[in-house]
Design an enzyme around this catalytic site. Structure first.
Site, short mmCIF file in Angstrom:
data_model
loop_
_atom_site.label_atom_id
_atom_site.label_comp_id
_atom_site.label_asym_id
_atom_site.label_seq_id
_atom_site.Cartn_x
_atom_site.Cartn_y
_atom_site.Cartn_z
N THR A 52 0.82 -1.22 0.00
CA THR A 52 0.00 0.00 0.00
C THR A 52 0.86 1.28 0.00
O THR A 52 2.07 1.21 0.13
CB THR A 52 -0.92 0.00 1.23
N ASP A 53 0.17 2.42 -0.13
CA ASP A 53 0.89 3.71 -0.21
C ASP A 53 0.96 4.40 1.15
O ASP A 53 1.23 5.59 1.23
CB ASP A 53 0.17 4.66 -1.17
N SER A 111 1.37 8.63 5.16
CA SER A 111 0.67 8.61 3.88
C SER A 111 1.67 9.06 2.82
O SER A 111 2.12 10.20 2.85
CB SER A 111 -0.51 9.57 3.95
N ARG A 112 2.04 8.13 1.94
CA ARG A 112 3.16 8.44 1.04
C ARG A 112 2.76 9.33 -0.13
O ARG A 112 3.59 10.04 -0.65
CB ARG A 112 3.81 7.15 0.54
N VAL A 113 1.53 9.27 -0.61
CA VAL A 113 1.17 10.12 -1.75
C VAL A 113 0.11 11.16 -1.40
O VAL A 113 -0.06 12.13 -2.13
CB VAL A 113 0.68 9.29 -2.96
#
Ligand code: ATP
Ligand code: MG
Length: 505
Positions: free
Chosen positions: A341-342, A367-369
């Site tokens: 997941t991101d 939360s990467r994006v």
């Protein structure tokens, strides 16, 4: 030479396809027989040409689907419990892969993973069907995630933002509020253009009924599809539930619409897969899961994306849920999902027990994006909040052991307690963008610093009402997602300070 071989191979393939088609048209069905049956898994002999994922028919309404292709037999997983199947009984090919009805007719309905209604509201007549297993969109068909998906939960929207097309894992122990975060997000999509799909896999009936009640009560069900792989259903039916939900979502995404899919939860999904695999004698690996357990989740979540404008620009956001045991995030399935997941929202058991709800552990969540998709006003106001809050939590642990604190530490602790109080949120108390931004402006500008903790919730509401009444144009502007200038921030602070002074006098 190789061209000759290629031509011959192509001709043979075309011939084989034509023969298959002809057999199908004239009603010739290949038939096999049941060699063994055990807990919803059937071994079938005599179907040499059967394909993976093909539906097999045992009798009028009894179907199974092909899950294993061995040299001498075919492993088939039943879709329903059939206690009357017997060894030696005939099995027919259907030449159909497993598929699911899709379309607007599904909105507002509760269905099982093969599209049969569970809500006693009659038949569902759709014109289209999509295979349950589909390949993910190609890299060039995808667009960057740049639109936010507002959850209405302050701690998530401000500190762990989610973008449309993102895959964000909700991870935590039992009873830490994982499903509640997902359901609140669904409820907050009411009156937006986002279609929600809630997919329950192996959950208690009471928990699923509770979610359906909440959706019905709020009216959010009208833009929702609920797919239920019940805990008492066969492992095969539970296993296909998330893929079916994804196909329903993809149908809407391909029409340029925005979709949110919740998978509650993938731990139960992995367990259903393990059960099927062990019954089919696939070799067990770590924690008795077969080696390809990573792939079942990777191929599912890869289908979540934001499509490029040429393909309609639709998006499919996935919120998979995974359960941990004793906060062990390094167990097999959780680590797999973290890497697929991101980002993840970590629900802390300790916070839940202290009553700090929602129990999101900001330090461990990421939360990467989503940050790139977050509204600019949030980025401007809440940028430093994440670090400050993480520092406060560390400081707070040590502050208990001493009474002699310097002024700066005291200030940090005072502010930290206010941040914690503001981030607390009850169920069904979703906050819109404007209310959240106004609250965070007041918080970062220190307007809550001298207010006793129990009064903060009321004051928060009063601040939002003040700005809404005194400067309605600014309120509407923030709500529509615009950035804030320093003058506008000053206006909010001025109005709220005046309200505070008026209260104190
Ligand atoms: P399970 O592991 O059983 O699936 P879960 O992690 O999904 O549990 P929930 O069922 O969402 O947890 O929540 C557990 C309980 O906590 C529920 O009774 C719910 O009402 C309560 N709860 C969750 N979040 C909040 C909140 N923000 N405020 C008040 N109560 C909450
Ligand atoms: Mg739950």
């Amino acid at each position: 030479m190789s061209t000759n071989f290629d031509t011959i191979r192509e001709s043979l393939d075309a011939y084989e396809r034509a023969v298959q088609q002809h057999r199908f048209e004239v009603g010739v069905r290949e038939m096999g027989s049941i060699a063994s049956i055990h807990r919803g898994v059937v071994q079938v002999h005599g179907l040499a040409d059967v394909t993976n994922n093909e539906l097999l028919r045992f009798s009028d309404d009894k179907y199974g689907w092909v899950f294993n292709l061995d040299r001498d037999s075919v492993g088939c997983v039943l879709l329903d419990h059939h206690n009357d199947l017997k060894v030696g009984q005939q099995v027919r090919r259907t030449y159909r892969t497993l598929d699911i009805p899709v379309g607007d007719e599904l909105l507002g309905r509760v269905i099982d993973p093969v599209g049969r209604p569970l809500d006693r509201r009659g038949r569902i007549d759709t014109t289209e069907r999509l295979p349950v297993e589909r390949s993910a969109p190609a890299v060039l068909d995808r667009a960057p995630v740049n639109q936010p998906l507002q959850t209405g939960i302050k701690v998530i929207d401000a500190l762990v933002p989610i973008g449309r097309g993102q895959r964000q894992l909700i991870i935590g122990d039992r009873q830490t509020g994982k499903s509640s975060v997902a359901v609140e997000t669904v409820l907050n999509q009411q009156d937006t253009d986002v279609i929600c799909i809630y997919c329950a896999i192996g959950q208690r009936n009471s928990a699923v009924t509770n979610v359906i009640h909440q959706l019905n009560r709020s009216g959010a069900i009208n833009d929702c599809v609920v797919v239920v792989g019940q805990s008492q259903a066969t492992a095969g039916l539970q296993f296909i539930a998330p893929y079916a939900a994804m196909s329903i979502g993809e149908f809407f995404m391909q029409q340029g619409r925005n979709v949110l899919v919740i998978f509650d939860d993938l731990t139960a999904h992995a367990k259903a897969f393990r059960e099927m695999s062990l019954l089919l004698r696939r070799s067990p690996g770590r924690e008795a899961y077969p080696g390809d357990v990573f792939y079942i989740h990777a191929r599912l979540l890869e289908r979540s994306t934001c499509l490029c404008p040429e393909l309609g620009g639709g998006s499919l956001t996935a919120l998979p849920i995974v359960e941990t045991e004793s906060q062990n995030v390094s167990a097999y399935i959780p680590t797999n999902l973290i890497s697929i997941t991101d980002g993840q929202i970590y629900m802390s058991h300790a916070r839940f027990q202290k009553g700090i709800l929602p129990a999101v552990d900001v330090g461990r969540s990421v939360s990467r994006v989503g940050g790139k998709a977050q509204l600019k006003a949030y980025r401007r106001i809440t940028g430093p909040l994440r670090l400050a809050y993480a520092q406060f939590e560390e400081l707070n642990k040590f502050a208990r052991f001493t009474s002699q604190l310097d002024e700066t530490t005291k200030q940090k602790l005072t502010r930290g307690h206010r941040v914690q109080e503001v981030l607390r949120q009850d169920l069904q108390d979703a906050r819109n963008v404007a209310d959240q931004i106004i609250t965070f402006v007041c918080l970062t500008q220190g307007l809550f610093d001298n207010v006793p903790l129990p009064q903060i919730k009321n004051l928060e509401n009063e601040f939002c009402d003040t700005v809404k009444q005194q400067v309605p144009s600014l309120y509407t502007k923030i709500q529509s997602g615009h950035d804030l200038s320093s003058d506008e921030i000053a206006t909010i602070v001025k109005n709220c300070s005046e309200h505070l002074e008026f209260q104190e006098s």
